[in-house]
Design a protein around this motif. Structure first.
Motif, short mmCIF file in Angstrom:
data_model
loop_
_atom_site.label_atom_id
_atom_site.label_comp_id
_atom_site.label_asym_id
_atom_site.label_seq_id
_atom_site.Cartn_x
_atom_site.Cartn_y
_atom_site.Cartn_z
N ARG A 125 -42.41 -5.86 19.79
CA ARG A 125 -42.37 -5.08 18.54
C ARG A 125 -41.00 -5.19 17.88
O ARG A 125 -40.89 -5.40 16.67
N LEU A 126 -39.97 -5.07 18.69
CA LEU A 126 -38.61 -5.10 18.14
C LEU A 126 -38.24 -6.48 17.60
O LEU A 126 -37.49 -6.60 16.64
N ILE A 127 -38.79 -7.53 18.24
CA ILE A 127 -38.51 -8.87 17.74
C ILE A 127 -39.03 -9.02 16.32
O ILE A 127 -38.36 -9.55 15.43
N THR A 128 -40.22 -8.48 16.09
CA THR A 128 -40.78 -8.52 14.74
C THR A 128 -39.87 -7.81 13.75
O THR A 128 -39.57 -8.31 12.67
N VAL A 129 -39.46 -6.61 14.17
CA VAL A 129 -38.62 -5.82 13.26
C VAL A 129 -37.28 -6.50 13.02
O VAL A 129 -36.82 -6.64 11.88
N MET A 130 -36.66 -6.96 14.12
CA MET A 130 -35.32 -7.55 14.00
C MET A 130 -35.34 -8.86 13.23
O MET A 130 -34.31 -9.29 12.70
N SER A 131 -36.50 -9.49 13.17
CA SER A 131 -36.58 -10.76 12.45
C SER A 131 -36.37 -10.57 10.95
O SER A 131 -36.09 -11.51 10.22
N CYS A 132 -36.50 -9.31 10.52
CA CYS A 132 -36.27 -9.02 9.10
C CYS A 132 -34.79 -9.11 8.76
O CYS A 132 -34.42 -9.14 7.58
N LEU A 133 -33.94 -9.12 9.77
CA LEU A 133 -32.50 -9.20 9.52
C LEU A 133 -31.98 -10.58 9.89
O LEU A 133 -32.48 -11.22 10.82
N GLU A 134 -30.96 -11.02 9.18
CA GLU A 134 -30.29 -12.26 9.53
C GLU A 134 -29.51 -12.05 10.82
O GLU A 134 -29.10 -10.93 11.12
N PRO A 135 -29.28 -13.14 11.58
CA PRO A 135 -28.53 -13.02 12.84
C PRO A 135 -27.21 -12.27 12.68
O PRO A 135 -26.89 -11.39 13.47
N ARG A 138 -27.89 -8.61 12.18
CA ARG A 138 -28.27 -7.95 13.43
C ARG A 138 -27.04 -7.60 14.25
O ARG A 138 -26.91 -6.48 14.76
N LEU B 13 -31.43 -13.49 19.80
CA LEU B 13 -32.42 -12.52 19.35
C LEU B 13 -32.86 -11.63 20.50
O LEU B 13 -32.94 -10.42 20.38
N ASP B 16 -30.08 -9.33 21.33
CA ASP B 16 -29.98 -8.35 20.25
C ASP B 16 -31.05 -7.28 20.40
O ASP B 16 -30.80 -6.09 20.19
N VAL B 17 -32.25 -7.71 20.76
CA VAL B 17 -33.36 -6.77 20.91
C VAL B 17 -33.08 -5.79 22.03
O VAL B 17 -33.31 -4.59 21.90
N ILE B 20 -30.41 -3.33 20.77
CA ILE B 20 -30.91 -2.35 19.80
C ILE B 20 -31.87 -1.38 20.48
O ILE B 20 -31.92 -0.20 20.14
N ARG B 147 -32.67 -0.50 6.29
CA ARG B 147 -33.62 -1.61 6.34
C ARG B 147 -34.33 -1.65 7.68
O ARG B 147 -35.55 -1.85 7.76
N PHE B 148 -33.55 -1.43 8.74
CA PHE B 148 -34.15 -1.45 10.07
C PHE B 148 -35.19 -0.34 10.23
O PHE B 148 -36.31 -0.57 10.71
N ALA B 151 -38.34 -1.11 8.24
CA ALA B 151 -39.12 -2.16 8.88
C ALA B 151 -39.78 -1.63 10.15
O ALA B 151 -40.93 -1.93 10.44
N SER B 152 -39.04 -0.81 10.87
CA SER B 152 -39.53 -0.33 12.15
C SER B 152 -40.66 0.67 11.98
O SER B 152 -41.68 0.61 12.67
N GLN B 155 -44.22 -0.25 10.16
CA GLN B 155 -45.23 -0.92 10.98
C GLN B 155 -46.37 0.04 11.30
O GLN B 155 -47.53 -0.31 11.26
#
Lengths: 167, 167
Positions: A125-135, A138, B13, B16-17, B20, B147-148, B151-152, B155
DNA sequence: TATTGTTATACTCTATAACTATA
DNA sequence: TATAGTTATAGAGTATAACAATA
């Protein structure tokens, strides 16, 4: 004349504070509701989940007292939570042979499996959300949030045990 | 060979996940405990505070149903919370004359004063915390966090009423 | 005597079902 | 009949005080 020395900066700080206040309340409220909903399918509550995470992050066989501290609970509260986790077959408690007052708490295999399942679910779930941000975004978010949370919680003694809740 | 196309980015990623995930659990847990502690001196619970905030942010005289939605509570839960806020003299409920099934809920003067006190207290605490960040960093944090959170939470349907909880 | 953990108790929140009053 | 709000009930978390067993 002791008016605000730098009106722009001062004004910005006030509005920043209001913005952060709103988003933080939203996080600690709505995000908790969402977590509760995610856990519901496994008949798990948020305090139970926090306890399991603390248990997973702690050295194997911690005492009830250590577990209560790690999950930021009082002793009688932790007894109740542990009773229900025990009944669900997710943890077990064994008397410490060297100090028969203490109980050593362990995740059962079933408890470990449930935590793996939940970790996988949360991760995807978090990967989906975090993908909305650039590296770079993040990394900025994590860095700034970490600094904010540290500054915010270190004011109080509330967060003595963050290393454990934080794993 | 379907290995990770870009190992560095992929690895980042994942880590990062995890980062977070930890900080979010910490926020929705430790930060809530801290808020509860801050409210304790006023004999106020977190759900009661969220309700008062939703009431403050909503148009004057909203119904119990609207209030329950705004505070993301079920009807019977909101009845209980409102009972206790009523008993504490912080809100009042009056029958709507045009639809006698409905109740209109208002903050009392005492309730408004308490909210002002709390706002002042929260503001001064947050100003201290936010001062640890540079102005640009504060703006970045708010923007990225917003934004996070969007997005979170978008969902799920958990957060339909974020405008009200968000004020 | 101090520590570990539990039990006892009371209150709040949460969720479901059943109910009353109004529309 | 549909809606607004409540009551009834049960389970879970939280906090304080009192207690048992062990050290």
């Amino acid at each position: 004349m002791m008016k605000a020395a730098e009106p722009n900066i001062s004004t910005n700080l006030i509005s920043d504070v209001e913005a952060i206040d709103r988003v933080m309340l939203r996080l600690s409220w709505a995000a908790r509701k969402q977590l509760a909903q995610e856990l519901e399918q496994y008949n798990l509550t948020v305090p139970q989940y926090v306890t399991l995470r603390a248990l997973r992050g702690a050295p194997a066989g911690c005492t009830m007292r250590e577990l209560a501290e790690a999950a930021q609970q009082l002793s009688p509260t932790m007894t109740g939570i542990a009773d229900r986790l025990d009944e669900a077959g997710l943890i077990r408690r064994e008397t410490d042979l060297r100090d028969r007052r203490s109980l050593r708490v362990y995740l059962t295999r079933q408890g470990e499996q449930l935590m793996e399942t939940l970790e996988e679910q949360r991760r995807s779930r978090l990967i989906t959300v975090m993908s909305c941000l650039e590296p770079q975004e993040r990394r900025d978010l994590i860095r700034l949030l970490d600094r904010f949370v540290n500054a915010s919680l270190d004011q109080n003694q509330t967060d003595i045990h963050r290393s454990v809740v934080n794993e």
